[in-house]
Motif scaffolding. Structure first.
Motif, PDB file in Angstrom:
ATOM      1  N   GLY A  19       0.802  -1.221   0.000  1.00 15.21           N
ATOM      2  CA  GLY A  19       0.000   0.000   0.000  1.00 15.21           C
ATOM      3  C   GLY A  19       0.830   1.264   0.000  1.00 15.21           C
ATOM      4  N   LYS A  20       2.149   1.138   0.237  1.00 16.36           N
ATOM      5  CA  LYS A  20       3.025   2.306   0.240  1.00 16.36           C
ATOM      6  C   LYS A  20       3.764   2.426  -1.095  1.00 16.36           C
ATOM      7  CE  LYS A  20       3.854   1.914   5.220  1.00 16.36           C
ATOM      8  NZ  LYS A  20       4.881   1.696   6.282  1.00 16.36           N
ATOM      9  N   ARG A  21       4.218   3.638  -1.375  1.00 17.38           N
ATOM     10  CA  ARG A  21       5.025   3.871  -2.572  1.00 17.38           C
ATOM     11  C   ARG A  21       6.468   3.505  -2.255  1.00 17.38           C
ATOM     12  NH1 ARG A  21       7.521   8.427  -5.250  1.00 17.38           N
ATOM     13  NH2 ARG A  21       7.217   8.313  -7.502  1.00 17.38           N
ATOM     14  N   VAL A  22       7.073   2.683  -3.114  1.00 20.06           N
ATOM     15  CA  VAL A  22       8.413   2.190  -2.847  1.00 20.06           C
ATOM     16  C   VAL A  22       9.284   2.349  -4.086  1.00 20.06           C
ATOM     17  CG1 VAL A  22       7.558   0.509  -1.163  1.00 20.06           C
ATOM     18  CG2 VAL A  22       7.918  -0.198  -3.549  1.00 20.06           C
ATOM     19  N   SER A  23      10.558   2.311  -3.846  1.00 22.60           N
ATOM     20  CA  SER A  23      11.549   2.306  -4.920  1.00 22.60           C
ATOM     21  C   SER A  23      12.420   1.074  -4.705  1.00 22.60           C
ATOM     22  CB  SER A  23      12.392   3.584  -4.871  1.00 22.60           C
ATOM     23  OG  SER A  23      13.380   3.563  -5.870  1.00 22.60           O
ATOM     24  N   VAL A  24      12.592   0.252  -5.754  1.00 26.27           N
ATOM     25  CA  VAL A  24      13.368  -0.972  -5.624  1.00 26.27           C
ATOM     26  C   VAL A  24      14.406  -1.053  -6.735  1.00 26.27           C
ATOM     27  CG1 VAL A  24      11.452  -2.201  -4.531  1.00 26.27           C
ATOM     28  CG2 VAL A  24      11.781  -2.383  -7.004  1.00 26.27           C
ATOM     29  N   PHE A  37      21.468  -4.093 -13.373  1.00 25.44           N
ATOM     30  CA  PHE A  37      20.406  -3.696 -12.457  1.00 25.44           C
ATOM     31  C   PHE A  37      19.376  -2.839 -13.184  1.00 25.44           C
ATOM     32  CE2 PHE A  37      24.313  -3.925  -9.864  1.00 25.44           C
ATOM     33  CZ  PHE A  37      23.944  -4.898  -8.950  1.00 25.44           C
ATOM     34  N   THR A  38      18.171  -2.817 -12.661  1.00 20.99           N
ATOM     35  CA  THR A  38      17.158  -1.867 -13.108  1.00 20.99           C
ATOM     36  C   THR A  38      16.380  -1.394 -11.891  1.00 20.99           C
ATOM     37  OG1 THR A  38      15.391  -1.459 -14.707  1.00 20.99           O
ATOM     38  CG2 THR A  38      15.310  -3.544 -13.530  1.00 20.99           C
ATOM     39  N   ASP A  39      15.793  -0.220 -11.977  1.00 20.70           N
ATOM     40  CA  ASP A  39      15.069   0.382 -10.861  1.00 20.70           C
ATOM     41  C   ASP A  39      13.591   0.524 -11.211  1.00 20.70           C
ATOM     42  OD1 ASP A  39      17.466   0.713  -9.413  1.00 20.70           O
ATOM     43  OD2 ASP A  39      17.860   2.607 -10.456  1.00 20.70           O
ATOM     44  N   VAL A  40      12.732   0.332 -10.241  1.00 24.29           N
ATOM     45  CA  VAL A  40      11.284   0.475 -10.417  1.00 24.29           C
ATOM     46  C   VAL A  40      10.728   1.271  -9.244  1.00 24.29           C
ATOM     47  CG1 VAL A  40       9.076  -0.712 -10.689  1.00 24.29           C
ATOM     48  CG2 VAL A  40      11.162  -1.759 -11.596  1.00 24.29           C
ATOM     49  N   ILE A  41       9.865   2.237  -9.549  1.00 29.69           N
ATOM     50  CA  ILE A  41       9.161   3.013  -8.522  1.00 29.69           C
ATOM     51  C   ILE A  41       7.665   2.816  -8.728  1.00 29.69           C
ATOM     52  CG2 ILE A  41       8.693   5.307  -7.597  1.00 29.69           C
ATOM     53  CD1 ILE A  41      11.424   6.179  -8.539  1.00 29.69           C
ATOM     54  N   LEU A  54       4.235  -4.160  -8.197  1.00 31.45           N
ATOM     55  CA  LEU A  54       4.272  -2.705  -8.069  1.00 31.45           C
ATOM     56  C   LEU A  54       3.415  -2.093  -9.162  1.00 31.45           C
ATOM     57  CD1 LEU A  54       6.789  -3.426  -6.307  1.00 31.45           C
ATOM     58  CD2 LEU A  54       7.837  -1.331  -7.177  1.00 31.45           C
ATOM     59  N   THR A  55       2.602  -1.113  -8.790  1.00 26.63           N
ATOM     60  CA  THR A  55       1.803  -0.379  -9.761  1.00 26.63           C
ATOM     61  C   THR A  55       2.488   0.953 -10.037  1.00 26.63           C
ATOM     62  OG1 THR A  55      -0.214  -1.398  -8.901  1.00 26.63           O
ATOM     63  CG2 THR A  55      -0.477   0.544 -10.303  1.00 26.63           C
ATOM     64  N   ARG A  56       2.951   1.132 -11.276  1.00 22.68           N
ATOM     65  CA  ARG A  56       3.615   2.375 -11.661  1.00 22.68           C
ATOM     66  C   ARG A  56       2.616   3.527 -11.728  1.00 22.68           C
ATOM     67  NH1 ARG A  56       8.770   1.783 -14.188  1.00 22.68           N
ATOM     68  NH2 ARG A  56       9.249  -0.322 -14.952  1.00 22.68           N
ATOM     69  N   ARG A  57       3.159   4.723 -11.871  1.00 18.43           N
ATOM     70  CA  ARG A  57       2.338   5.940 -11.954  1.00 18.43           C
ATOM     71  C   ARG A  57       1.324   5.863 -13.093  1.00 18.43           C
ATOM     72  NH1 ARG A  57       2.544  11.241 -10.242  1.00 18.43           N
ATOM     73  NH2 ARG A  57       1.822  12.821 -11.695  1.00 18.43           N
ATOM     74  N   ASP A  58       1.707   5.228 -14.221  1.00 16.42           N
ATOM     75  CA  ASP A  58       0.809   5.160 -15.364  1.00 16.42           C
ATOM     76  C   ASP A  58      -0.149   3.973 -15.306  1.00 16.42           C
ATOM     77  OD1 ASP A  58       2.464   3.019 -15.897  1.00 16.42           O
ATOM     78  OD2 ASP A  58       3.197   3.768 -17.827  1.00 16.42           O
ATOM     79  N   GLY A  59      -0.121   3.205 -14.220  1.00 17.28           N
ATOM     80  CA  GLY A  59      -1.025   2.078 -14.067  1.00 17.28           C
ATOM     81  C   GLY A  59      -0.446   0.740 -14.476  1.00 17.28           C
ATOM     82  N   GLU A  60       0.744   0.717 -15.057  1.00 15.94           N
ATOM     83  CA  GLU A  60       1.369  -0.546 -15.447  1.00 15.94           C
ATOM     84  C   GLU A  60       1.703  -1.351 -14.192  1.00 15.94           C
ATOM     85  OE1 GLU A  60       5.468  -2.253 -17.553  1.00 15.94           O
ATOM     86  OE2 GLU A  60       5.145  -0.097 -17.314  1.00 15.94           O
ATOM     87  N   ILE A  61       1.444  -2.655 -14.240  1.00 19.15           N
ATOM     88  CA  ILE A  61       1.758  -3.555 -13.132  1.00 19.15           C
ATOM     89  C   ILE A  61       3.084  -4.241 -13.422  1.00 19.15           C
ATOM     90  CG2 ILE A  61       0.964  -5.472 -11.718  1.00 19.15           C
ATOM     91  CD1 ILE A  61      -0.915  -3.080 -11.661  1.00 19.15           C
ATOM     92  N   LYS A  73      13.246   0.621  -0.696  1.00 16.07           N
ATOM     93  CA  LYS A  73      12.922   1.545   0.390  1.00 16.07           C
ATOM     94  C   LYS A  73      11.578   2.197   0.109  1.00 16.07           C
ATOM     95  CE  LYS A  73      15.446   5.346  -1.792  1.00 16.07           C
ATOM     96  NZ  LYS A  73      16.566   6.316  -1.676  1.00 16.07           N
ATOM     97  N   VAL A  74      10.927   2.649   1.166  1.00 21.30           N
ATOM     98  CA  VAL A  74       9.695   3.421   1.047  1.00 21.30           C
ATOM     99  C   VAL A  74      10.059   4.850   0.673  1.00 21.30           C
ATOM    100  CG1 VAL A  74       7.684   4.298   2.301  1.00 21.30           C
ATOM    101  CG2 VAL A  74       8.494   1.957   2.700  1.00 21.30           C
ATOM    102  N   VAL A  75       9.288   5.433  -0.248  1.00 24.29           N
ATOM    103  CA  VAL A  75       9.533   6.811  -0.684  1.00 24.29           C
ATOM    104  C   VAL A  75       8.242   7.601  -0.509  1.00 24.29           C
ATOM    105  CG1 VAL A  75      11.374   6.193  -2.287  1.00 24.29           C
ATOM    106  CG2 VAL A  75       9.023   6.171  -3.089  1.00 24.29           C
TER     107      VAL A  75
END
Length: 347
Positions: A19-24, A37-41, A54-61, A73-75
């Protein structure tokens, strides 16, 4: 993106952070050092059986195997907007819905089912805000039956990318096979900034003032055949379409006359609802483009909305419409959140 603590990468998220916004950061499996490596928020919408979603800002899962994580980490819940009026995603979604209303509606708990003969996804989808009052699978069965009775596909409008959007609903629909369809951005800006373009040198005009075509922006409460001739959806308009176009608290239509045969050079629509003015259907005929007419139409509508007491503006735009995005950026708009539609499997 920085994950280091005393030089070490750490995974500082757990299933309790759903339920929180995270960056991995995760391993890609590529042998190339630069692509290792690749990063996902996004919003962490589930963490089950060794799989994170993870659900991205544009709705992509995005599905991530737990054993590929090297950092997390939580952002903050949403990035700070660089400009634009303050508003919650729920407020904006409800205002936009009132400005483009369905002809037929029905409540299902906190959800609103909307149908308008298939004219636009916005007016023929579920506005899924709050609790439907039923378990999700039962609610979706009701949604399917309601739209099937009307010969329409079952669509659910889902907002993502802000603090109070439906990111988890997007993930739950994805789990059930509801596919993504038609992404859009909801942008906001200061209304006075748009209206002030009328005073700029030669590029815009207010109601009754001359613009680049040599004619004036004309405002009306109703559409006519001339306005509709330029509207890009007019070729497939069911009878319900005009009710949608004219629906809303206070609706205005703008027209810039064009040639002698009556075809307009440009058109636009604005609906005023309290402090908000929503812009839509801004179209310019090909022969009249690059003359500032889209700006002129929006400035004229903005001036009228200011007269009615509005102060903030919103609009919806597809993320790949580069020309429109450039115009709206010049007028001071910025993206508040994204939304898309989920369609039932088989519809």
């Amino acid at each position: 993106m920085e994950f280091t603590t005393r030089g070490l990468l750490e995974v500082r998220i757990t299933p309790a952070d759903v339920g929180k916004r995270v960056s991995v950061r995760l391993l890609t499996g590529s042998p190339e050092p630069a692509a290792r490596f690749t990063d996902v928020i996004g919003v962490l919408t589930s963490w089950d059986a060794g799989i994170l979603r993870l659900t991205r800002r544009d709705g992509e899962i995005v599905r991530i195997a737990e054993d590929t994580l090297v950092a997390g980490k939580v952002v903050p819940a949403a990035p700070a907007r660089r400009r634009g009026p303050a508003a919650s995603a729920e407020e904006l979604t409800r205002v936009a819905a009132r400005g483009w209303p369905g002809v037929e509606t029905e409540r299902l708990g906190g959800w609103e089912l909307r149908a308008s003969g298939g004219f636009t996804s916005r007016a023929n989808s579920v506005l899924a805000l709050g609790d439907p009052g039923l378990p999700l699978d039962d609610a979706l069965a009701r949604v399917h039956a309601w739209y099937a009775e009307r010969g329409l596909p079952a669509l659910v409008q889902v907002s993502t990318g802000a603090a109070d959007t439906e990111d988890r609903l997007a993930a739950e629909l994805d789990e059930r096979g509801w596919g993504m369809r038609r992404q859009a951005l909801l942008q906001v800006g200061a209304l006075a900034r748009v209206a002030d373009e009328a005073a700029g040198p030669g590029a815009a005009a207010g109601p009754g003032e001359t613009v680049g075509s040599g004619e004036a922006v004309q405002l009306s409460r109703t559409t006519d055949g001339s306005w509709l001739s330029l509207y890009n959806r007019a070729a497939a308009m069911p009878p319900e379409a005009e009710a949608v176009l004219h629906g809303g608290p206070s609706v205005w239509f703008a027209t810039v006359p064009g040639d002698e045969e009556g075809a307009p050079a440009a058109i636009g629509r604005c609906v005023v609802d309290g402090r908000w003015a929503g812009f839509a259907a801004v179209e310019v005929a090909p022969a009249y483009r690059r003359r500032g007419l889209a700006t002129a139409v929006m400035a004229a509508l903005a001036a009228r909305a200011l007269d009615e007491g509005a102060s903030a503006a919103y609009l919806q735009v597809e993320p790949d419409n580069e020309a429109a995005l450039a115009l709206y950026d010049r007028l001071g708009f910025s993206t508040h959140h994204a939304y898309h539609y989920r369609i039932r499997p088989g519809d």
